[in-house]
Scaffold this motif. Structure first.
Motif, PDB file in Angstrom:
ATOM      1  N   VAL A   8      46.811  22.513  23.248  1.00 42.40           N
ATOM      2  CA  VAL A   8      46.246  23.600  24.051  1.00 42.40           C
ATOM      3  C   VAL A   8      45.004  23.132  24.801  1.00 42.40           C
ATOM      4  O   VAL A   8      44.805  23.463  25.981  1.00 42.40           O
ATOM      5  N   ALA A   9      44.157  22.345  24.140  1.00 46.15           N
ATOM      6  CA  ALA A   9      42.937  21.850  24.786  1.00 46.15           C
ATOM      7  C   ALA A   9      43.273  20.998  26.005  1.00 46.15           C
ATOM      8  O   ALA A   9      42.569  21.045  27.028  1.00 46.15           O
ATOM      9  N   ALA A  10      44.352  20.222  25.913  1.00 45.83           N
ATOM     10  CA  ALA A  10      44.769  19.400  27.052  1.00 45.83           C
ATOM     11  C   ALA A  10      45.237  20.281  28.208  1.00 45.83           C
ATOM     12  O   ALA A  10      44.938  19.999  29.379  1.00 45.83           O
ATOM     13  N   LEU A  11      45.950  21.376  27.899  1.00 41.72           N
ATOM     14  CA  LEU A  11      46.396  22.288  28.954  1.00 41.72           C
ATOM     15  C   LEU A  11      45.218  22.976  29.630  1.00 41.72           C
ATOM     16  O   LEU A  11      45.249  23.256  30.836  1.00 41.72           O
ATOM     17  N   LEU A  12      44.167  23.239  28.856  1.00 44.85           N
ATOM     18  CA  LEU A  12      42.985  23.916  29.396  1.00 44.85           C
ATOM     19  C   LEU A  12      41.974  22.945  30.000  1.00 44.85           C
ATOM     20  O   LEU A  12      40.938  23.382  30.526  1.00 44.85           O
ATOM     21  N   ASN A  13      42.269  21.643  29.897  1.00 43.35           N
ATOM     22  CA  ASN A  13      41.341  20.611  30.382  1.00 43.35           C
ATOM     23  C   ASN A  13      39.970  20.715  29.715  1.00 43.35           C
ATOM     24  O   ASN A  13      38.935  20.475  30.343  1.00 43.35           O
ATOM     25  N   ARG A  14      39.964  21.095  28.449  1.00 38.69           N
ATOM     26  CA  ARG A  14      38.710  21.119  27.701  1.00 38.69           C
ATOM     27  C   ARG A  14      38.265  19.683  27.440  1.00 38.69           C
ATOM     28  O   ARG A  14      39.076  18.806  27.141  1.00 38.69           O
ATOM     29  N   SER A  15      36.988  19.441  27.538  1.00 34.86           N
ATOM     30  CA  SER A  15      36.470  18.085  27.359  1.00 34.86           C
ATOM     31  C   SER A  15      36.572  17.667  25.900  1.00 34.86           C
ATOM     32  O   SER A  15      36.487  18.499  24.980  1.00 34.86           O
ATOM     33  N   ASP A  16      36.748  16.374  25.692  1.00 33.79           N
ATOM     34  CA  ASP A  16      36.804  15.844  24.331  1.00 33.79           C
ATOM     35  C   ASP A  16      35.475  16.047  23.607  1.00 33.79           C
ATOM     36  O   ASP A  16      35.451  16.202  22.381  1.00 33.79           O
ATOM     37  N   GLU A  17      34.366  16.053  24.366  1.00 37.28           N
ATOM     38  CA  GLU A  17      33.061  16.275  23.729  1.00 37.28           C
ATOM     39  C   GLU A  17      32.977  17.671  23.124  1.00 37.28           C
ATOM     40  O   GLU A  17      32.486  17.846  21.997  1.00 37.28           O
ATOM     41  N   ASP A  18      33.475  18.678  23.857  1.00 33.55           N
ATOM     42  CA  ASP A  18      33.461  20.046  23.325  1.00 33.55           C
ATOM     43  C   ASP A  18      34.334  20.149  22.077  1.00 33.55           C
ATOM     44  O   ASP A  18      33.959  20.800  21.086  1.00 33.55           O
ATOM     45  N   GLU A  19      35.489  19.518  22.132  1.00 36.37           N
ATOM     46  CA  GLU A  19      36.383  19.555  20.975  1.00 36.37           C
ATOM     47  C   GLU A  19      35.786  18.800  19.790  1.00 36.37           C
ATOM     48  O   GLU A  19      35.978  19.180  18.631  1.00 36.37           O
ATOM     49  N   LEU A  20      35.039  17.733  20.082  1.00 37.79           N
ATOM     50  CA  LEU A  20      34.392  16.976  19.010  1.00 37.79           C
ATOM     51  C   LEU A  20      33.338  17.833  18.314  1.00 37.79           C
ATOM     52  O   LEU A  20      33.221  17.818  17.079  1.00 37.79           O
ATOM     53  N   ASN A  21      32.576  18.590  19.088  1.00 35.25           N
ATOM     54  CA  ASN A  21      31.574  19.486  18.496  1.00 35.25           C
ATOM     55  C   ASN A  21      32.246  20.576  17.664  1.00 35.25           C
ATOM     56  O   ASN A  21      31.758  20.941  16.577  1.00 35.25           O
ATOM     57  N   TYR A  22      33.352  21.109  18.179  1.00 43.48           N
ATOM     58  CA  TYR A  22      34.106  22.123  17.437  1.00 43.48           C
ATOM     59  C   TYR A  22      34.592  21.551  16.102  1.00 43.48           C
ATOM     60  O   TYR A  22      34.493  22.196  15.052  1.00 43.48           O
ATOM     61  N   THR A  23      35.091  20.325  16.147  1.00 37.50           N
ATOM     62  CA  THR A  23      35.595  19.674  14.936  1.00 37.50           C
ATOM     63  C   THR A  23      34.475  19.422  13.941  1.00 37.50           C
ATOM     64  O   THR A  23      34.643  19.608  12.725  1.00 37.50           O
ATOM     65  N   GLN A  24      33.305  19.011  14.447  1.00 40.44           N
ATOM     66  CA  GLN A  24      32.180  18.718  13.565  1.00 40.44           C
ATOM     67  C   GLN A  24      31.727  19.965  12.808  1.00 40.44           C
ATOM     68  O   GLN A  24      31.291  19.874  11.650  1.00 40.44           O
ATOM     69  N   ASP A  25      31.853  21.121  13.434  1.00 39.71           N
ATOM     70  CA  ASP A  25      31.487  22.369  12.747  1.00 39.71           C
ATOM     71  C   ASP A  25      32.331  22.563  11.491  1.00 39.71           C
ATOM     72  O   ASP A  25      31.822  23.005  10.446  1.00 39.71           O
ATOM     73  N   PHE A  26      33.609  22.232  11.581  1.00 35.12           N
ATOM     74  CA  PHE A  26      34.482  22.376  10.414  1.00 35.12           C
ATOM     75  C   PHE A  26      34.138  21.343   9.341  1.00 35.12           C
ATOM     76  O   PHE A  26      34.214  21.637   8.146  1.00 35.12           O
ATOM     77  N   ILE A  27      33.771  20.128   9.757  1.00 29.70           N
ATOM     78  CA  ILE A  27      33.388  19.103   8.782  1.00 29.70           C
ATOM     79  C   ILE A  27      32.098  19.500   8.085  1.00 29.70           C
ATOM     80  O   ILE A  27      31.940  19.303   6.868  1.00 29.70           O
ATOM     81  N   ASP A  28      31.169  20.083   8.840  1.00 25.69           N
ATOM     82  CA  ASP A  28      29.903  20.526   8.242  1.00 25.69           C
ATOM     83  C   ASP A  28      30.133  21.621   7.204  1.00 25.69           C
ATOM     84  O   ASP A  28      29.426  21.691   6.189  1.00 25.69           O
ATOM     85  N   LYS A  29      31.129  22.474   7.464  1.00 28.09           N
ATOM     86  CA  LYS A  29      31.430  23.543   6.513  1.00 28.09           C
ATOM     87  C   LYS A  29      32.113  23.004   5.257  1.00 28.09           C
ATOM     88  O   LYS A  29      31.909  23.525   4.162  1.00 28.09           O
TER      89      LYS A  29
END
Length: 695
Positions: A149-170
């Motif tokens: 979905v992120a690829a279809l929306l052209n979301r940047s990898d940096e934004d997705e990396l921050n999103y992922t880090q939030d889950f790792i922090d939790k």
């Protein structure tokens, strides 16, 4: 499943389950009728929808829905509103199915398929994912779908990396989030995005991050897997490289026939039988590549030679990629003067075309070797040259080379392949690994800590020049300890132990020469005694370091614990092989033998072939059911005494293409009278079978 204890169902639960099963059977029967009759009415679609909401794992029903959607879209006459409405209904069905089973492969793939039609709202998908991932943050299906979905929306990898880090922090044990982080970082480094262009800086930050996770909970494997990925990124070459070749750079090769020779002072290590008039040229890369052909690999020589060699990948599958490639050079023997040395120069990669999964071959290489031809001086008497090879210790004597031979034993050295470009500076890699080694010496009280330290030390040795094995003894000790501490995984540790041991054996010329023996059969009338590499009795469960063993023609691997010989196909010069007293359970475990066309003598005695009713390696081997067998197979052919090929197709496919003159198979469960008669029939060149000379 996943450590959840099973509980006995109560009577009322059993009744409910039985009623659900009966309903499911009725729905499946009606659905299959509609599917076979290609009925795509509204009622048929509703019925398949009910079935999928109850059982989302019914893949046939998802495939039926795709056919039905295609049929309905055609009937919609391209009306945008009708198409969107119909596809939205499909998305709702998938959502209902996911509520039943959040990990349904079929449901997630169907949702991707619908979204790719391009008529649905993509923004809604992220909101749905947020809800689902809050319920199950580790679900790898959802993370995989999020990348889509992120690829279809052209979301940047940096934004997705921050999103992922939030889950790792939790939750630092969220293995799916760690995996998603590795995918995103790979993409960012490959694109040279600002802040991620310096690989050493990126990896240093990541090591610090994962170290915190590992030291917080050393029993959690999520961080350990990520650390292993980081280590692979640290030592992995960013492009394919030529590791070794045969003939090796600077070697002096003597080509001879199969009769009595007088080689004088020539080293037997550099003598090669030239029976077919073909000289094999072997290229061993550090990773699987494709595109090796007469354009990307060229030759030059001092005599008339066929320069359009046909290159073949040595691989057990039918792919056009392989780590090892071989070509047969046609040398016109009649034109060669035995008193003259002929130099052959090989150039690899000066024209683009060689490529691997990690990139293009960008470091053109050159190597050269010398060829001499030794003409026959005497002819053997009729019937001679057929003496049985005996693998007894009394027939082998340690090979002692004199000072005159020191320059001839080139194949034992690290191949001196000349690169036009300087090798990349690996100081940052060594610095990172040294720091990790120091840190993980503090975690030797846990199994995964010992294993990671062993991997780090192995990687550190791999970065050293001249293939030094400084830490091999410590690595072998760590793996031996792990075999005792963790018996359920002892076979894995044993395999790793075997590979490290072979790296140590092949790390220097002096070490390898201590395993080289001259074969002396006093009954032989020949004056040339081959050199045998004896790796017997080392408790090896796996073989490796083939890039150092391309020169070997006689190999003794007996009295080990081998269950397969994967990778042995690289040793194209191999003509004598002893695999007796191992744990080989089937002929399919011997698939690499199909590529060894020089094989003459093979000892498979006292293994476990035919003992196991279930062959766990059969899927690795070509079979009559695969297209790779080609014209070799004729299931109507009767071999001997009413025994058809179907009874022994594995043995037939492995051995049929070999010109064996000696074979030992005794001591295996399969070796009865019918099988030995079968072997004598399919191997017409066979002269010795289990110590019995054939007519």
């Amino acid at each position: 499943m996943h450590g959840r204890p099973r509980k006995a169902l109560k009577p009322e639960d059993l009744a409910a389950s039985a009623a659900k099963a009966e309903k499911l059977r009725i729905l499946q029967s009606q659905f299959l009728f509609n599917h076979h009759q290609k009925i795509y009415t509204k009622e048929a679609l509703e019925l398949s929808g009910k079935l999928l909401e109850i059982n989302p794992e019914c893949y046939t029903a998802w495939n039926y829905r795709k056919l039905a959607v295609q049929h309905s879209l055609i009937e919609a006459n391209s009306d945008p509103d009708s198409v969107k409405s119909f596809l939205d209904q499909e998305l709702q069905l998938v959502e209902n199915a996911l509520r039943q089973n959040f990990k349904s492969y079929g449901a997630w793939h169907h949702r991707k398929w619908v979204l790719n039609k391009g008529h649905s709202s993509i923004e809604k998908e992220l909101r749905l994912l947020d809800k689902l991932q809050n319920v199950d943050p580790r679900n790898f299906h959802a993370w995989n779908y999020r990348r889509f979905v992120a690829a279809l929306l052209n979301r940047s990898d940096e934004d997705e990396l921050n999103y992922t880090q939030d889950f790792i922090d939790k939750n630092i044990s969220n293995y799916s989030a760690w995996h998603n982080r590795s995918v995103l970082l790979s993409s960012l480094m490959k694109k040279n995005v600002q802040g991620f262009s310096q690989k050493d800086e990126v990896l240093t930050r990541e090591y610090e991050l994962v170290r915190e996770a590992v030291f917080t909970d050393e029993d959690d494997q999520s961080g350990w897997f990520y650390h292993r990925w980081l280590l692979d990124q640290t030592v992995k070459a960013e492009s394919p490289l030529l590791d070794s070749s045969w003939p090796a750079h600077g070697s002096d090769i003597t080509l001879s026939g199969d009769r009595c020779l007088d080689l004088g002072s020539s080293s037997p290590l550099n003598n090669y039988q030239f029976d077919s008039g073909l000289l094999p040229l072997i290229l061993y890369f550090n990773q699987a590549v494709e595109g090796v052909n007469s354009s990307t690999v060229t030759f030059s020589s001092g005599f008339n030679m066929n320069k359009d060699a046909i290159w073949k990948p040595l691989s057990s599958n039918n792919f056009k990629t392989a780590q090892v490639w071989v070509a047969q050079l046609k040398l016109p023997k009649v034109e060669l003067d035995s008193l003259q040395a002929y130099t052959i120069e090989v150039t690899v990669g000066h024209s683009q075309g060689i490529i691997s999964s990690s990139g293009h071959y960008c470091r053109p290489s050159e190597f050269a070797f010398t060829v001499r031809v030794q003409h026959l001086k005497t002819k053997q008497a009729e019937g001679s040259g057929l003496e049985k090879i005996s693998w007894g210790d009394e027939n082998f004597h340690i090979y002692e080379f004199d000072s005159l031979e020191s320059n001839l034993v080139i194949p034992l050295n690290h191949p001196s392949i000349q690169n036009e470009h300087e090798s990349a500076d690996s100081s940052w890699q060594a610095k990172i690994i040294d720091e990790e080694v120091n840190n993980f010496r503090e975690l030797l009280d846990c199994k995964i800590g010992k294993l990671t330290l062993a991997r780090l030390l192995t990687a550190r040795d791999a970065l050293m020049s001249l293939d030094k094995s400084v830490h091999s003894d410590e690595v072998l000790r760590l793996l031996s300890e792990l075999m005792k501490l963790d018996p359920p995984h002892s076979r894995f540790y044993k395999d790793e132990h075997s590979l490290v041991l072979l790296k140590k054996v092949t790390s220097s010329r002096e070490s390898l020469l201590s395993y080289c023996f001259r074969y002396r059969n006093l009954a032989s009338s020949t004056s040339v005694n081959p050199i045998c590499l004896r790796l017997n009795g080392l408790s090896l469960s796996r073989v490796g370091s083939f890039e150092k063993l391309l020169w070997v023609q006689m190999l003794d691997l007996s009295q080990n614990e081998l269950r397969s010989i994967e990778g042995l196909e690289a040793m194209q010069l191999l003509s004598h092989l002893n695999l007796s007293k191992n744990k080989l359970g089937s002929f399919t475990a011997l698939e690499p033998l199909r590529h060894l066309k020089s094989m003459k003598v093979l000892d498979l005695s006292y293994n476990e072939i035919g003992t196991h009713t279930i062959d766990s390696t059969r899927y690795l081997c070509s079979s009559p059911l695969s297209h790779s067998v080609g014209g070799e197979w004729d299931d109507s052919e009767i071999v001997t005494d009413g025994v058809s090929l179907a009874n022994y197709w594995e043995a037939f496919l492995i051995l049929k293409g070999l010109k064996l003159t000696q074979l030992d198979i005794a001591g295996n469960a399969i070796a009865d009278e019918k099988f030995t008669a079968f072997l004598a029939k399919v191997l017409p060149a066979l002269k010795w079978l289990d110590d019995v000379q054939l007519n």
